[in-house]
Design a protein around this motif. Structure first.
Motif, short mmCIF file in Angstrom:
data_model
loop_
_atom_site.label_atom_id
_atom_site.label_comp_id
_atom_site.label_asym_id
_atom_site.label_seq_id
_atom_site.Cartn_x
_atom_site.Cartn_y
_atom_site.Cartn_z
N LEU A 145 73.54 -10.91 21.88
CA LEU A 145 71.84 -11.36 22.12
C LEU A 145 71.90 -11.64 22.90
CD1 LEU A 145 70.30 -12.83 18.11
CD2 LEU A 145 70.34 -10.21 19.74
N ALA A 146 72.49 -13.21 23.43
CA ALA A 146 72.85 -13.52 25.12
C ALA A 146 73.01 -13.10 25.85
CB ALA A 146 73.68 -14.60 24.57
N MET A 147 73.30 -11.66 25.80
CA MET A 147 73.05 -10.70 26.73
C MET A 147 72.32 -9.88 27.26
SD MET A 147 77.78 -9.56 27.00
CE MET A 147 77.39 -9.23 28.82
N TYR A 148 71.64 -9.89 25.92
CA TYR A 148 70.18 -9.21 25.89
C TYR A 148 69.04 -9.85 26.77
CZ TYR A 148 72.35 -4.82 23.94
OH TYR A 148 72.65 -4.09 23.25
N TRP A 149 69.62 -11.38 26.42
CA TRP A 149 68.62 -12.68 26.69
C TRP A 149 68.93 -12.32 27.95
CZ3 TRP A 149 69.13 -17.18 28.46
CH2 TRP A 149 68.80 -17.77 28.30
N ALA A 150 69.39 -12.64 28.55
CA ALA A 150 69.96 -12.88 30.29
C ALA A 150 69.27 -12.31 30.89
CB ALA A 150 71.97 -12.78 30.22
N GLU A 179 67.33 -21.17 22.30
CA GLU A 179 67.66 -20.11 23.17
C GLU A 179 69.09 -20.95 23.55
OE1 GLU A 179 65.79 -21.52 27.67
OE2 GLU A 179 65.50 -20.87 26.54
N ALA A 180 69.00 -22.71 23.31
CA ALA A 180 70.18 -23.16 23.32
C ALA A 180 71.65 -22.28 23.11
CB ALA A 180 70.58 -24.68 22.65
N LEU A 181 71.64 -21.98 21.90
CA LEU A 181 72.33 -21.27 21.13
C LEU A 181 72.79 -20.22 22.61
CD1 LEU A 181 74.33 -21.41 18.88
CD2 LEU A 181 72.99 -19.44 17.82
#
Length: 208
Positions: free
Chosen positions: A161-166, A194-196
């Motif tokens: 999720l974090a990589m897609y979000w970035a 977002e913090a996670l």
């Protein structure tokens, strides 16, 4: 004119980066005739990709017809997977994922200043919604039981999720990008703060 040359980048799937993910829990249907270890998840994902394009009243029959084309599935297995997919599609909390402007299996490729140097990702987002004021995306997970909170989710899922979000944040710098996991067990939607996501990217950066 010819495009400017870019430095060589490492192209990777989000699931290939970071610490090795724990082995997924074995489905209760594993070892059951006609149901391999990951087959249930693959079939439910297919239903969630295809059924939203159909009118609501024909989805149950369409789900059963699609699954009955699969070799080796029993009637109880067909009913269980149909119920799981239809539970997500019919849940009022998930309506935004399947409404106007939503896309299934959205291909994404690109980089971000939040990713380790030289890394670009290539993957597919299960459901993407682009609105004038925000971008929403979700990945579907079929693990059972679903975790009680997003913090208890598999770190590999949070990293994905974090990589897609970035990358989406680079593509849409003028609006917030929100991420979530959708569990077919429940069904349950768990937003990812977002913090996670930033914490997951920090761990990835340190491991690179």
């Amino acid at each position: 004119r010819p495009a400017a040359a870019e430095p060589l980048a490492r192209l990777a799937s989000p699931s290939d980066l970071g610490d090795a993910a724990p082995v997924a829990a074995v489905s209760p249907l594993a070892g059951t005739p006609g149901m391999g270890r990951f087959r249930r998840g693959e079939l439910i994902h297919r239903l969630l990709q295809v059924l939203p394009d159909l009118p609501g009243d024909v989805r149950p029959d369409a789900a059963r017809r699609l699954l009955r084309k699969e070799a080796g599935l029993s009637d109880p297995q067909v009913e269980e997977m149909s119920t799981a997919a239809l539970g997500v599609l019919g849940h009022p909390d998930f309506a935004f994922l399947f409404g106007p402007g939503s896309r299934a299996e959205a291909a994404i490729i690109g980089g971000s200043g939040r990713l380790p140097p030289g890394v670009r990702i290539s993957g597919r987002i299960d459901r993407l919604v682009v609105r004038p004021d925000e971008v929403l995306f979700a990945d579907f997970k079929t693990n059972r039981p679903a975790p009680a909170s997003i913090e208890a989710a598999d770190p590999a899922y949070l990293r994905q999720l974090a990589m897609y979000w970035a990358v989406l944040s680079e593509l849409y710098p003028d609006r917030p990008v929100r991420a979530a996991l959708v569990w077919t067990d429940g069904p349950l939607l768990t937003p990812a703060p977002e913090a996670l996501l930033r914490e997951a990217l920090d761990r990835l950066y340190r491991a690179a």
